[in-house]
Design an enzyme around this catalytic site. Structure first.
Site, PDB file in Angstrom:
ATOM      1  N   GLU A 430      42.301 -55.194  29.288  1.00 29.92           N
ATOM      2  CA  GLU A 430      42.588 -56.279  30.263  1.00 29.92           C
ATOM      3  C   GLU A 430      43.252 -55.750  31.529  1.00 29.92           C
ATOM      4  OE1 GLU A 430      40.561 -58.884  28.391  1.00 29.92           O
ATOM      5  OE2 GLU A 430      41.378 -59.111  30.404  1.00 29.92           O
TER       6      GLU A 430
HETATM    7  C1  LIG Z   1      39.745 -51.223  21.969  1.00 29.90           C
HETATM    8  C2  LIG Z   1      39.275 -51.603  23.342  1.00 29.90           C
HETATM    9  C3  LIG Z   1      38.769 -52.877  23.562  1.00 29.90           C
HETATM   10  C4  LIG Z   1      38.271 -53.212  24.817  1.00 29.90           C
HETATM   11  N1  LIG Z   1      37.702 -54.443  25.000  1.00 29.90           N
HETATM   12  C5  LIG Z   1      37.021 -54.683  26.160  1.00 29.90           C
HETATM   13  C6  LIG Z   1      36.223 -55.844  26.314  1.00 29.90           C
HETATM   14  O1  LIG Z   1      36.171 -56.704  25.426  1.00 29.90           O
HETATM   15  N2  LIG Z   1      35.503 -55.999  27.453  1.00 29.90           N
HETATM   16  C7  LIG Z   1      35.534 -55.085  28.465  1.00 29.90           C
HETATM   17  O2  LIG Z   1      34.859 -55.286  29.460  1.00 29.90           O
HETATM   18  N3  LIG Z   1      36.303 -53.976  28.366  1.00 29.90           N
HETATM   19  C8  LIG Z   1      37.034 -53.749  27.239  1.00 29.90           C
HETATM   20  N4  LIG Z   1      37.792 -52.621  27.109  1.00 29.90           N
HETATM   21  C9  LIG Z   1      37.844 -51.686  28.226  1.00 29.90           C
HETATM   22  C10 LIG Z   1      39.196 -51.655  28.932  1.00 29.90           C
HETATM   23  O3  LIG Z   1      39.406 -52.831  29.644  1.00 29.90           O
HETATM   24  C11 LIG Z   1      39.221 -50.378  29.785  1.00 29.90           C
HETATM   25  O4  LIG Z   1      39.336 -49.292  28.898  1.00 29.90           O
HETATM   26  C12 LIG Z   1      40.343 -50.377  30.798  1.00 29.90           C
HETATM   27  O5  LIG Z   1      40.138 -51.349  31.781  1.00 29.90           O
HETATM   28  C13 LIG Z   1      40.509 -49.020  31.458  1.00 29.90           C
HETATM   29  O6  LIG Z   1      39.278 -48.534  31.924  1.00 29.90           O
HETATM   30  P1  LIG Z   1      38.836 -47.043  31.527  1.00 29.90           P
HETATM   31  O7  LIG Z   1      38.940 -46.915  30.060  1.00 29.90           O
HETATM   32  O8  LIG Z   1      37.548 -46.734  32.145  1.00 29.90           O
HETATM   33  O9  LIG Z   1      39.967 -46.126  32.129  1.00 29.90           O
HETATM   34  P2  LIG Z   1      39.987 -45.563  33.641  1.00 29.90           P
HETATM   35  O10 LIG Z   1      39.696 -46.645  34.595  1.00 29.90           O
HETATM   36  O11 LIG Z   1      39.171 -44.331  33.707  1.00 29.90           O
HETATM   37  O12 LIG Z   1      41.522 -45.186  33.783  1.00 29.90           O
HETATM   38  C14 LIG Z   1      42.084 -43.948  33.319  1.00 29.90           C
HETATM   39  C15 LIG Z   1      43.520 -43.869  33.860  1.00 29.90           C
HETATM   40  O13 LIG Z   1      43.494 -43.868  35.294  1.00 29.90           O
HETATM   41  C16 LIG Z   1      44.246 -44.952  35.803  1.00 29.90           C
HETATM   42  N5  LIG Z   1      43.562 -45.467  36.996  1.00 29.90           N
HETATM   43  C17 LIG Z   1      42.253 -45.792  37.120  1.00 29.90           C
HETATM   44  N6  LIG Z   1      42.020 -46.237  38.365  1.00 29.90           N
HETATM   45  C18 LIG Z   1      43.186 -46.199  39.026  1.00 29.90           C
HETATM   46  C19 LIG Z   1      43.598 -46.541  40.346  1.00 29.90           C
HETATM   47  N7  LIG Z   1      42.754 -47.039  41.245  1.00 29.90           N
HETATM   48  N8  LIG Z   1      44.895 -46.352  40.666  1.00 29.90           N
HETATM   49  C20 LIG Z   1      45.768 -45.873  39.772  1.00 29.90           C
HETATM   50  N9  LIG Z   1      45.444 -45.541  38.521  1.00 29.90           N
HETATM   51  C21 LIG Z   1      44.170 -45.701  38.148  1.00 29.90           C
HETATM   52  C22 LIG Z   1      44.321 -45.973  34.690  1.00 29.90           C
HETATM   53  O14 LIG Z   1      45.481 -46.814  34.793  1.00 29.90           O
HETATM   54  C23 LIG Z   1      44.379 -45.072  33.453  1.00 29.90           C
HETATM   55  O15 LIG Z   1      45.685 -44.652  33.232  1.00 29.90           O
HETATM   56  C24 LIG Z   1      38.343 -52.279  25.871  1.00 29.90           C
HETATM   57  C25 LIG Z   1      38.897 -51.013  25.654  1.00 29.90           C
HETATM   58  C26 LIG Z   1      39.350 -50.668  24.406  1.00 29.90           C
HETATM   59  C27 LIG Z   1      39.896 -49.279  24.208  1.00 29.90           C
END
Ligand SMILES: Cc1cc2nc3c(=O)[nH]c(=O)nc-3n(C[C@H](O)[C@H](O)[C@H](O)COP(=O)(O)OP(=O)(O)OC[C@H]3O[C@@H](n4cnc5c(N)ncnc54)[C@H](O)[C@@H]3O)c2cc1C
Length: 573
Positions: A430
């Site tokens: 989220e």
């Molecule tokens: C168990 C689980 C359930 C989930 N359920 C859903 C779901 O139902 N539907 C759905 O759509 N998604 C879902 N997600 C996805 C989840 O919302 C994302 O994992 C999350 O938004 C982070 O995206 P990412 O994993 O690509 O990390 P990234 O975006 O790659 O982030 C990696 C790190 O970089 C930081 N970061 C990234 N961009 C920036 C920025 N611009 N400025 C500063 N810091 C930054 C982040 O805070 C994080 O620390 C789920 C994930 C998990 C693990």
């Protein structure tokens, strides 16, 4: 010992901290009287403790699995979900015209927390549906509402949210899923989504996916994104599930925790769907769902913290080690100062996080009842704080819960470790807590700080009024609020957003610390500064509020020290 619903805590908070009577006095909530709400919470507490909590371990030990393209859920989860659905708990705050109860979000927030404390992985299913229901209520066509809302509210069907793609996580605008108009009002949606919670399952007869995708002429970035409702089974003319849509679960993720929640990689191959909201308005519509879910996820953190605290309390009252350090002690580890410190700060933080989540929910209710922009701005400002602080509390408290257990905390059979593993993801999904904090210092300060300063004024006024009865609590809180005010002014003075972002997380935490002090002071004042709530407030002010000093100092550092270190220098070994 199993989970006990914190009913008296909620009753106290409703009566003395969030002024629930003001919500009940609104015309649209006239049926949600204090008595009705007490009965509702009681009922939810029974269900959580009696039916849902016993499933928690099943989810951990026997995760959901994929069998011939169909997801099978953990033992008992289908029954547990049915009980939640039949009790009407999914549509608690949904519109009555579609079968919802129309109860205030304040009540739903309390119920969701209890169910999450009982079994986080199962509770994620109704939470996803609730977000989808709210998004459809606000943005879907009348036809879609009439067909889908009653089924989602009754729990016959469930909802998911599909934002994330391999290259589009926090940066949703980078998504590549596409939608083509079919010429008959429907669309064909194609793309892959990852990490989709409850993407498929066997607990209900249909799964309705809200999918973000780009139309052929959709602009790059978030502005060109639209939202589509894509069901697993297409409804026939009578609204019953019939033809299978062209979408499938590719695989389920193996996770650190939350094993009972099936987290799916979803493939949409020209799947039939319908537009929700206007073309290009997908992010706006999805934000309705995400804001709802952000408060709900904060509640998940608090629920896990409550479960971890209860477990740690029981263990600390049974485990004997060392000589008795105090007279009239119990003879168990709870007598030791360090164990008592852990338990006291755990309890103090759970109270603070729960009260902040309820403040946010109450603002949402007052905004929807009155339409006031002031309440709306307050709700918007509090949402990232409630999400991030609730989930931080979940992580911190469950980590301490493991520590209270000593070696047994590391041994899975106690269940202490499960809270720690399960809650970890709440700080990530989220919108990560880092993204929440950036939202707070950028978008939520775009009003020139009005919403922030209104909260700080309120805290200071209450602090002034409490000085005589509770000087030892009120004075440090007043100082902390002034420090926070100065840091807010510093944030507003930074034109370069990156300078704000470098301090965003400590700023959000410090804001939560001050609000935590406020709600603890309110609790102490409710008993005229004498009693157990005052003692807990004293622990909070001395041991937790005091963190604001280092947090606010870090918040004001700016970003130059971080970028002075090159990526190569960081990587050097
Ligand atoms: C168990 C689980 C359930 C989930 N359920 C859903 C779901 O139902 N539907 C759905 O759509 N998604 C879902 N997600 C996805 C989840 O919302 C994302 O994992 C999350 O938004 C982070 O995206 P990412 O994993 O690509 O990390 P990234 O975006 O790659 O982030 C990696 C790190 O970089 C930081 N970061 C990234 N961009 C920036 C920025 N611009 N400025 C500063 N810091 C930054 C982040 O805070 C994080 O620390 C789920 C994930 C998990 C693990």
């Amino acid at each position: 010992m199993s989970y006990r619903a914190p009913l008296s805590e909620y009753q106290f908070l409703f009566d003395h901290v969030v002024n629930y009577s003001e919500i009940a006095a609104q015309d649209c909530f006239e049926y949600a009287t204090n008595d009705v709400v007490a009965a509702v919470l009681n009922e939810a507490g029974h269900l959580s403790a009696g039916k849902i909590a016993p499933l928690n371990r099943n989810g951990d030990l026997t995760p959901a699995y994929l069998e011939n393209g169909v997801v099978r859920t953990s033992p008992g989860f289908a029954d547990g979900f049915k009980a939640i659905a039949e009790g009407g708990w999914i549509g608690m705050s949904a519109q009555p015209e579609f079968g919802g109860m129309g109860l205030p979000m304040t009540v739903t927030t309390a119920v969701n927390e209890m169910m999450a404390g009982a079994c986080l992985s199962l509770q994620l299913a109704p939470l996803m549906s609730q977000g989808q229901i709210e998004a459809l209520e606000h943005h879907a066509s009348d036809e879609l509402k009439a067909l889908y809302l009653p089924k989602l509210i009754s729990g016959e069907w469930t909802g998911t949210m599909n934002l994330t793609e391999p290259q589009a996580g926090s940066d949703v605008g980078a998504l590549s899923s596409k939608a083509e108009p079919n010429g008959d009002g429907s669309f064909s949606v194609t793309g892959q989504k990852i990490y989709i919670s409850w993407g498929d399952h066997d607990v209900a007869e249909n799964v309705c996916h809200l999918v973000l995708a780009r139309l052929p002429d959709g602009a790059a970035g978030t502005k060109g994104i639209s939202l589509f409702l894509v069901p697993k089974y297409l409804p026939d003319d009578a609204g019953n599930p019939s033809e299978t849509n062209t979408l499938k679960v590719v695989s389920l993720e193996h996770k650190m925790g939350l094993h009972g929640s099936p987290t799916a990689v979803m493939q949409f191959d020209g799947a039939k769907g319908w537009l929700v909201g206007p073309e290009g308005g997908g992010m706006r519509a999805m934000f309705t769902m995400m804001n709802n879910a952000r408060l709900g996820v904060g509640g998940q953190g608090i629920g896990a913290a409550e479960g971890a605290l209860q477990k740690a309390m029981v263990y600390a009252g049974e485990r004997k080690q060392g000589r008795r350090p105090i007279e009239n002690g119990t003879g168990t580890i709870i007598d030791h100062a360090d164990v008592r410190r852990m338990l006291a700060v755990m309890k103090a933080d759970v109270f603070a996080a729960r009260a902040i989540a309820l403040m946010c929910a109450a603002a949402i209710d007052m905004q929807s009842a009155t339409g006031s922009t002031g309440w709306g701005a307050r709700a918007a400002f509090l949402t990232p704080i409630a999400k991030a602080f609730g989930t931080e509390t979940g992580m911190r408290v469950s980590e301490m819960g493991v520590q209270v257990h000593g070696g047994m905390g590391f041994i899975e059979e106690t269940g202490a470790a499960q809270f720690y593993r399960d809650v970890r993801v709440t700080a990530i999904y989220e919108g990560t807590n880092g993204i929440q904090a950036m939202d707070l210092v950028a978008r939520k300060l775009m009003d020139g700080g009005d919403a922030a300063f209104a909260l700080l004024d309120e805290v200071e006024q209450f602090t002034e009024a409490s000085r005589e009865a509770c000087p030892a609590l009120a004075e440090p809180l007043w100082d902390a609020t002034e420090n926070l005010r100065q840091t807010t002014e510093w944030m507003l003075a930074q034109d370069a957003l990156n300078a704000r972002f470098a301090g965003a997380v400590p700023y959000l935490k410090a804001f939560a610390r001050v609000l935590g002090g406020y709600v603890h002071l309110k609790a102490a004042m409710a008993e005229q500064g004498k009693g157990s709530r005052t003692k807990l407030a004293t622990v909070y002010i001395a041991r937790l509020l005091s963190e604001h000093v280092s947090l606010l100092s870090e918040a004001r550092v700016g970003d130059s020290d971080l970028y002075a270190l090159s990526a190569d220098e960081l990587a050097a070994v």
